[in-house]
Design an enzyme around this catalytic site. Structure first.
Site, PDB file in Angstrom:
ATOM      1  N   ASP A 211      73.296 102.548  13.979  1.00 28.75           N
ATOM      2  CA  ASP A 211      72.968 101.276  14.604  1.00 28.75           C
ATOM      3  C   ASP A 211      73.630 101.349  15.975  1.00 28.75           C
ATOM      4  O   ASP A 211      74.848 101.256  16.076  1.00 28.75           O
ATOM      5  CB  ASP A 211      73.538 100.104  13.797  1.00 28.75           C
ATOM      6  CG  ASP A 211      73.074  98.771  14.367  1.00 28.75           C
ATOM      7  OD1 ASP A 211      73.234  98.568  15.583  1.00 28.75           O
ATOM      8  OD2 ASP A 211      72.548  97.943  13.608  1.00 28.75           O
ATOM      9  N   HIS A 212      72.847 101.549  16.996  1.00 31.35           N
ATOM     10  CA  HIS A 212      73.474 101.917  18.267  1.00 31.35           C
ATOM     11  C   HIS A 212      74.346 100.791  18.839  1.00 31.35           C
ATOM     12  O   HIS A 212      75.193 101.038  19.674  1.00 31.35           O
ATOM     13  CB  HIS A 212      72.451 102.461  19.275  1.00 31.35           C
ATOM     14  CG  HIS A 212      71.672 101.407  19.997  1.00 31.35           C
ATOM     15  ND1 HIS A 212      70.574 100.814  19.455  1.00 31.35           N
ATOM     16  CD2 HIS A 212      71.832 100.856  21.219  1.00 31.35           C
ATOM     17  CE1 HIS A 212      70.094  99.934  20.313  1.00 31.35           C
ATOM     18  NE2 HIS A 212      70.836  99.947  21.405  1.00 31.35           N
TER      19      HIS A 212
ATOM     20  N   HIS B 117      71.169  95.032  14.562  1.00 27.63           N
ATOM     21  CA  HIS B 117      72.146  94.867  15.641  1.00 27.63           C
ATOM     22  C   HIS B 117      72.880  93.523  15.571  1.00 27.63           C
ATOM     23  O   HIS B 117      74.095  93.458  15.671  1.00 27.63           O
ATOM     24  CB  HIS B 117      71.473  94.990  17.005  1.00 27.63           C
ATOM     25  CG  HIS B 117      70.650  96.232  17.157  1.00 27.63           C
ATOM     26  ND1 HIS B 117      71.027  97.440  16.614  1.00 27.63           N
ATOM     27  CD2 HIS B 117      69.478  96.468  17.800  1.00 27.63           C
ATOM     28  CE1 HIS B 117      70.119  98.348  16.919  1.00 27.63           C
ATOM     29  NE2 HIS B 117      69.171  97.785  17.635  1.00 27.63           N
TER      30      HIS B 117
HETATM   31  C1  BG6 Z   1      66.307  98.737  19.837  1.00 31.25           C
HETATM   32  C2  BG6 Z   1      65.080  97.891  19.638  1.00 31.25           C
HETATM   33  O1  BG6 Z   1      66.937  98.972  18.605  1.00 31.25           O
HETATM   34  O2  BG6 Z   1      67.218  98.065  20.696  1.00 31.25           O
HETATM   35  C3  BG6 Z   1      64.423  97.588  20.986  1.00 31.25           C
HETATM   36  O3  BG6 Z   1      64.159  98.583  18.794  1.00 31.25           O
HETATM   37  C4  BG6 Z   1      65.423  97.004  21.942  1.00 31.25           C
HETATM   38  O4  BG6 Z   1      63.319  96.717  20.808  1.00 31.25           O
HETATM   39  C5  BG6 Z   1      66.718  97.830  22.004  1.00 31.25           C
HETATM   40  O5  BG6 Z   1      64.830  96.960  23.234  1.00 31.25           O
HETATM   41  C6  BG6 Z   1      67.775  97.117  22.798  1.00 31.25           C
HETATM   42  O6  BG6 Z   1      68.898  97.941  22.972  1.00 31.25           O
HETATM   43  P1  BG6 Z   1      69.929  97.727  24.174  1.00 31.25           P
HETATM   44  O7  BG6 Z   1      71.003  98.731  23.926  1.00 31.25           O
HETATM   45  O8  BG6 Z   1      69.162  97.966  25.426  1.00 31.25           O
HETATM   46  O9  BG6 Z   1      70.401  96.313  24.055  1.00 31.25           O
END
Ligand code: BG6
Length: 495
Positions: free
Chosen positions: A181-182, A244
């Protein structure tokens, strides 16, 4: 030297994640000397490519790796660590040829039989790949260890997430599985733990006695872009909230763990997720959940099309690009404190923040002041301008007791000598070192789905579940403003 020699094997290597995130993250780790000397990447997919053209595409010509004078030579030496294997027409084949390639590479690169398999494919392939790896003897001890990293989405609902967990656990031990989960790789998300548990000034206030409500905003200015096909079947709740945002919620809500060991932290997060009050009656769902969809409007001064006009999207789609929820946490600490969480695309700006709203002082002394300091706020800015802000009242100099709002702030950018690691760098490095703290455990993912499932079902099946429109570039549908009761409304950063 905490990172042992190893081979990283990426399935779905021709997909854009490899080029956009994984290779740039690995390159940056290489540049900063975090990678072990004996390290190699093997990209696998169904495209007819070879080592040379793959290196060219993902390393030498990759525009997602910033071009600096310093790294010019490094690109070449890094590219020599990158290899490609063409699996043919399908992922569901005999992996013995792949096994041979892996063994040969392992020998040549001296990676000690330590393998990480990174699944950057559609989730429908996870089980197939795990099964075939197992059949080929690749999941067992090869003189080293084996780990599996899987990308989101992890399941489509509770049942499918459960089934996926069962299937992967047939071939891998839970301790070998890393669900990415980044958001957990973001420095400020981790800083939530430090803010709470490494200070003595916040935690005593971190409960129902002092907190009025908690507000979390995750806004993006982009639309769905080229991902309409995927997104239309998913929606904001599945795409962002289930993973997230609930990860952020669990870090705000959790009890202090006994220590910082991965299992201690993860146990507390699961408990936090399990204490979210499940909303499954239509009346509550109707009142406490709002979905919206962007209409044509403006983004950064440019006209943009509406969601239903996007490529790959059903012209009658009801899929939400905006979701706002109000919910409660049923435990001792949080009883009666509402949480307001929203996530959306095509907002005026890109921002993610957690706002802790403290209660009004019990007795107002400075009643005649223009500004009642009714609301001490702690703002944890996750992105951009990562940092922490405390808003409190100060006396306006001069006669009487006029109160004014003041800010106390800290921004990570002030730590000029500390480079903030990109989420994928941090997460990859952790997995390479066998640290699963920042990865989601099976029960964590399922607990999150348990909360999300009834909302998704309600939106999909209830005839009264409306999808409100909002113009692109606005802060979402008007109705969402009423979700927060009293004299409060959403904090729209930058407004
Ligand atoms: C991803 C989603 O997990 O996270 C995308 O699938 C989204 O839809 C992205 O744009 C957002 O990531 P960050 O790091 O740019 O907030």
């Amino acid at each position: 030297d905490k990172t042992p020699p190893q081979l990283l094997i990426i399935f779905g290597a021709s997909g854009d994640l490899t080029e956009r995130k994984l290779i740039p993250a690995l390159f940056s780790l290489y540049e900063e000397k975090y990678l072990p000397k004996n390290f190699a990447v093997l990209g696998i997919s169904r495209s007819d490519s070879d080592d040379g053209s793959f290196r060219d595409q993902v390393v030498l010509q990759n525009k997602h790796i910033p071009e600096t004078v310093k790294n010019h030579g490094l690109r070449k030496s890094f590219a020599e660590k990158v290899f490609y294997f063409d699996l043919g027409d399908s992922y569901d084949v005999d992996y013995s040829a792949l096994n041979e390639r892996i063994e040969a590479l392992d020998k040549a690169q001296k990676t000690a039989g330590n393998y990480i398999f990174y699944l950057s494919t559609p989730p429908s392939l996870y089980e197939i790949i795990a099964r075939n790896l197992n059949k080929a003897g690749l999941t067992s001890d090869n003189g080293g260890w084996t780990r599996l990293i899987v990308e989101k989405p992890f399941g489509y609902d509770l049942a499918s997430a459960h089934e996926l967990n069962d299937n992967l656990q047939k071939y891998f031990q839970e301790s070998q599985i890393y669900r990415i989960d980044h958001y957990l790789g973001k420095e400020t998300v981790q800083n939530l733990l430090v803010t709470r548990f490494a200070n003595s000034i916040f935690e005593p206030l971190w409960n129902r006695n002092y907190i009025r409500h908690v507000e979390i905003t995750n806004a993006e200015s982009v639309g769905v872009g080229k991902r309409g096909g995927y997104y239309d079947k998913s929606g904001a709740l599945r795409d962002m909230f289930q993973n997230h945002l609930l990860q952020i919620v669990s870090l705000v809500v959790m009890e202090p763990p006994i220590g910082s060991e991965p299992e201690e932290i993860r146990n507390e997060k699961v408990k936090a997720l399990k204490s979210l009050r499940i909303m499954d009656d239509p009346e509550t769902l109707h009142k406490n959940t709002i979905r919206g969809q962007y209409l044509a409007g403006e983004s950064n001064g440019e006209p943009v099309i509406g969601y239903r006009q996007e490529e790959g999207v059903d012209p009658n789609s009801k899929t939400e690009t905006y979701a706002a929820l109000k919910f409660y946490v049923d435990n001792w600490r949080w009883a009666g404190v509402p949480f307001y969480v929203r996530t959306a695309k095509r907002m005026p700006t890109k921002v993610t923040e957690v706002v802790i709203h403290f209660k009004t002082p019990h007795h107002q002394i400075f009643r005649n002041s223009m500004v009642q300091n009714k609301d001490n706020k702690l703002i944890i800015r996750i992105q951009p301008n990562e940092g922490i802000l405390v808003k409190f009242g100060v006396k306006v100099p001069g006669q009487g007791f006029e109160v004014e709002r003041a800010n106390l702030d800290f921004y990570y950018s002030e730590l000029a000598d500390q480079k903030i690691m990109e989420a994928y760098e941090r997460l990859l490095l952790d997995a390479m070192q066998g640290d699963a703290t920042l990865y989601a455990r099976a029960d964590e993912v399922e607990a999150a789905w348990e909360f999300v499932d009834p909302i998704v079902k309600f939106w999909q099946t209830d005839p009264n579940a409306v999808t409100f429109g909002y113009s692109a570039g606005m802060w979402g549908p008007k109705n969402a403003d009423e979700l927060i009761e009293g004299e409060y409304t959403w904090r729209n950063p930058g407004e």
